[in-house]
Design an enzyme around this catalytic site. Structure first.
Site, mmCIF file in Angstrom:
data_model
loop_
_atom_site.group_PDB
_atom_site.id
_atom_site.type_symbol
_atom_site.label_atom_id
_atom_site.label_comp_id
_atom_site.label_asym_id
_atom_site.label_seq_id
_atom_site.Cartn_x
_atom_site.Cartn_y
_atom_site.Cartn_z
ATOM 1 N N ASP A 17 9.248 11.736 2.353
ATOM 2 C CA ASP A 17 10.191 11.009 1.488
ATOM 3 C C ASP A 17 9.864 11.146 -0.002
ATOM 4 O O ASP A 17 10.645 10.695 -0.849
ATOM 5 C CB ASP A 17 10.193 9.507 1.831
ATOM 6 C CG ASP A 17 10.828 9.212 3.186
ATOM 7 O OD1 ASP A 17 11.536 10.104 3.721
ATOM 8 O OD2 ASP A 17 10.625 8.105 3.712
ATOM 9 N N LYS A 36 14.516 3.523 -1.418
ATOM 10 C CA LYS A 36 15.659 4.258 -0.855
ATOM 11 C C LYS A 36 16.198 3.538 0.362
ATOM 12 O O LYS A 36 15.491 2.753 1.020
ATOM 13 C CB LYS A 36 15.275 5.699 -0.477
ATOM 14 C CG LYS A 36 14.158 5.853 0.572
ATOM 15 C CD LYS A 36 14.595 5.770 2.032
ATOM 16 C CE LYS A 36 13.427 5.950 2.990
ATOM 17 N NZ LYS A 36 13.645 5.435 4.341
HETATM 18 P P1 ATP Z 1 9.233 5.132 4.976
HETATM 19 O O1 ATP Z 1 10.530 4.448 4.678
HETATM 20 O O2 ATP Z 1 8.961 6.296 4.021
HETATM 21 O O3 ATP Z 1 8.989 5.450 6.410
HETATM 22 P P2 ATP Z 1 7.964 2.588 4.732
HETATM 23 O O4 ATP Z 1 8.721 1.938 3.619
HETATM 24 O O5 ATP Z 1 8.327 2.162 6.114
HETATM 25 O O6 ATP Z 1 8.046 4.135 4.562
HETATM 26 P P3 ATP Z 1 5.554 2.245 3.232
HETATM 27 O O7 ATP Z 1 5.844 1.006 2.447
HETATM 28 O O8 ATP Z 1 5.641 3.537 2.527
HETATM 29 O O9 ATP Z 1 6.446 2.294 4.552
HETATM 30 O O10 ATP Z 1 4.110 2.025 3.869
HETATM 31 C C1 ATP Z 1 3.656 2.740 5.008
HETATM 32 C C2 ATP Z 1 2.128 2.609 5.062
HETATM 33 O O11 ATP Z 1 1.578 3.363 3.982
HETATM 34 C C3 ATP Z 1 1.639 1.185 4.871
HETATM 35 O O12 ATP Z 1 1.300 0.636 6.101
HETATM 36 C C4 ATP Z 1 0.414 1.304 3.958
HETATM 37 O O13 ATP Z 1 -0.780 1.025 4.642
HETATM 38 C C5 ATP Z 1 0.382 2.754 3.519
HETATM 39 N N1 ATP Z 1 0.349 2.917 2.031
HETATM 40 C C6 ATP Z 1 -0.408 3.777 1.345
HETATM 41 N N2 ATP Z 1 -0.175 3.696 0.032
HETATM 42 C C7 ATP Z 1 0.770 2.772 -0.150
HETATM 43 C C8 ATP Z 1 1.425 2.249 -1.299
HETATM 44 N N3 ATP Z 1 1.148 2.679 -2.535
HETATM 45 N N4 ATP Z 1 2.370 1.315 -1.092
HETATM 46 C C9 ATP Z 1 2.670 0.905 0.166
HETATM 47 N N5 ATP Z 1 2.054 1.343 1.272
HETATM 48 C C10 ATP Z 1 1.121 2.276 1.142
#
Ligand code: ATP
Length: 312
Positions: free
Chosen positions: A146, A18
Site C-alpha cells: 500500500d 486510504k
Molecule cells: P492495511 O490497510 O495496509 O492492510 P492496516 O491499516 O490494517 O493496513 P496498519 O495500521 O498499517 O494496518 O498496521 C498494521 C501493523 O503494522 C500494526 O499491527 C503495527 O504493529 C505495525 N506497524 C508498524 N509500523 C507502524 C506504524 N507506523 N503505524 C501503525 N502500525 C505500524
C-alpha cells in the site's frame, strides 16, 4: 546574487489514509500471495510525520492512536528511513522520527504504509536527495504493497499485491463516514479466513469492474455507493460478526453505500454531502453499535510537505 539556503534540520509531512472502494481477491499465487485488483481512494484523515537530524535513530508516536504502534526498528516509518539511507548511501543519516497518529492502527486504512510513505518523502527532503519519482516508488513497493499509493494519493487502480498503480478517470468529491473499532484486525488473518471460506478453486483473475469505473467517471456518489465491493468483507465478518450490525445500521440510517475498508475492521460509508455525513455520524454514535465515528472527504493528495522547517 544567488543565495544558498541551509539544509533543513527538520521536515514535517502529512499523509492521508486510504479506503478501498473495490477490492477483488484473485487466485493464490505460488508465492503464497493473492493477486489483487483494487481501487484506492485517499481520504482526508492524516498522520503527520516529522524527521529531525539526530545522533541516533529513534521513533516516538503521539496522538489518539499512539498505542499499539511499534517504537523500534519494526516501525514502518523507521524501516523506510533506513532503507532510503542505505539505498542512497547517506552519511550522517540518523534521524528522530515523530509520528502524530490520527489514522487507526490495523484498521484497514493503511496507517503504517502512510507513515512509511511520509518518512520516505520527509527524509528525501531532509537529506537534499533529488530522486527520480519511479525510483522512490520502487522503494515504496519494497516496504509494502500500500505504500506506493500512500505516496501518490488521489484515486488509482492497484494490481499485483496493490503496489502496481494505474490512473483512473474520476471526478467529484466524496463524503465518507468511518465507523472505527477499538480493536484492529490482522491483514494476514483476514486473508487466511478468505482462504478457509473460499472453496471454489476456480477464482477468476481479478479486474476493476465496469460499474466502478463508470461511477467514478460520472462523479455520482449514488452510483459509487452501489458499486462498492470488497471480497475481504465476508472473511472480516466471519472473524468479527459484530461488524455486520455496524454495516446494517449505517445503511439503515441512509448511507448511499457501505463497505469494510481493506481488511477491516473499519466500516466505510458513503454519503451525498458533508451535512449528510454529519447526520450519519450523529445517528451511528447514538445507536451505540459503533466504538467511534469520524468523517473525511476524498480524494485528497498523497504525501505533502508542510511549510515551516527549522534550519541549522
Ligand atoms: P492495511 O490497510 O495496509 O492492510 P492496516 O491499516 O490494517 O493496513 P496498519 O495500521 O498499517 O494496518 O498496521 C498494521 C501493523 O503494522 C500494526 O499491527 C503495527 O504493529 C505495525 N506497524 C508498524 N509500523 C507502524 C506504524 N507506523 N503505524 C501503525 N502500525 C505500524
Amino acid at each position: 546574487m544567488s543565495t544558498v539556503s541551509a539544509p533543513p534540520r527538520s521536515v514535517t509531512v502529512r499523509v492521508p489514509a486510504k479506503v478501498n472502494c473495490e477490492l477483488r481477491v484473485g487466485p493464490l499465487g505460488a508465492d503464497g500471495y493473492h493477486e489483487l485488483s483494487t481501487v484506492f481512494m485517499a481520504v482526508g484523515l492524516y498522520d503527520e510525520v516529522t524527521v529531525t537530524r539526530a545522533e541516533r535513530w529513534s521513533v516516538t508516536t503521539t496522538g489518539p492512536y499512539a498505542a499499539h504502534v511499534p517504537s523500534g526498528s519494526d516501525n514502518l516509518a523507521m524501516r523506510a528511513a533506513r532503507l532510503l539511507a542505505r539505498h542512497m548511501r547517506v552519511t550522517r543519516a540518523p534521524v528522530a522520527i515523530r509520528i502524530d497518529k490520527n489514522i487507526p492502527v490495523a484498521g484497514g486504512m493503511a496507517g503504517g504504509s502512510a507513515d512509511a510513505a511520509g518518512s520516505l518523502v520527509a527524509c528525501e527532503h531532509l537529506w537534499g536527495l533529488r530522486m527520480d519519482r519511479d525510483e522512490l516508488m520502487e522503494l515504496a513497493a519494497e516496504l509494502g504493497s500500500d505504500v506506493p499509493f500512500c505516496l501518490a494519493g488521489g484515486i488509482a487502480i492497484g494490481s499485483g499485491r496493490g503496489e502496481r498503480l494505474a490512473p483512473v478517470l474520476a471526478r467529484g468529491t466524496y463524503h465518507w463516514v468511518f465507523a472505527l473499532s477499538s480493536q484492529g484486525l490482522s491483514t494476514p488473518e483476514v486473508f487466511g479466513e478468505f482462504d478457509r471460506l473460499t472453496t471454489d478453486i476456480s477464482v477468476p483473475q481479478p479486474e476493476p469492474s465496469p460499474a466502478m469505473m463508470t461511477a467514478l467517471r460520472s462523479g455520482d456518489p449514488e452510483a459509487l455507493g452501489d458499486a462498492l465491493v470488497n471480497d475481504l468483507q465476508e472473511p472480516a465478518f466471519s472473524l468479527r460478526p459484530a461488524l455486520r450490525a455496524v454495516l446494517d445500521a449505517g445503511l439503515e440510517f441512509g448511507a448511499l453505500g457501505g463497505i469494510i475498508s481493506g481488511s477491516g475492521p473499519t466500516v466505510a460509508f458513503l454519503t451525498g454531502s458533508s451535512e449528510h455525513a454529519l447526520d450519519l455520524c450523529v445517528a451511528l454514535t447514538a445507536s451505540g453499535v459503533v466504538d467511534q465515528v469520524t468523517r473525511a472527504k476524498g480524494p485528497v493528495h498523497g504525501v505533502q510537505i508542510l511549510p515551516g522547517p527549522t534550519r541549522e
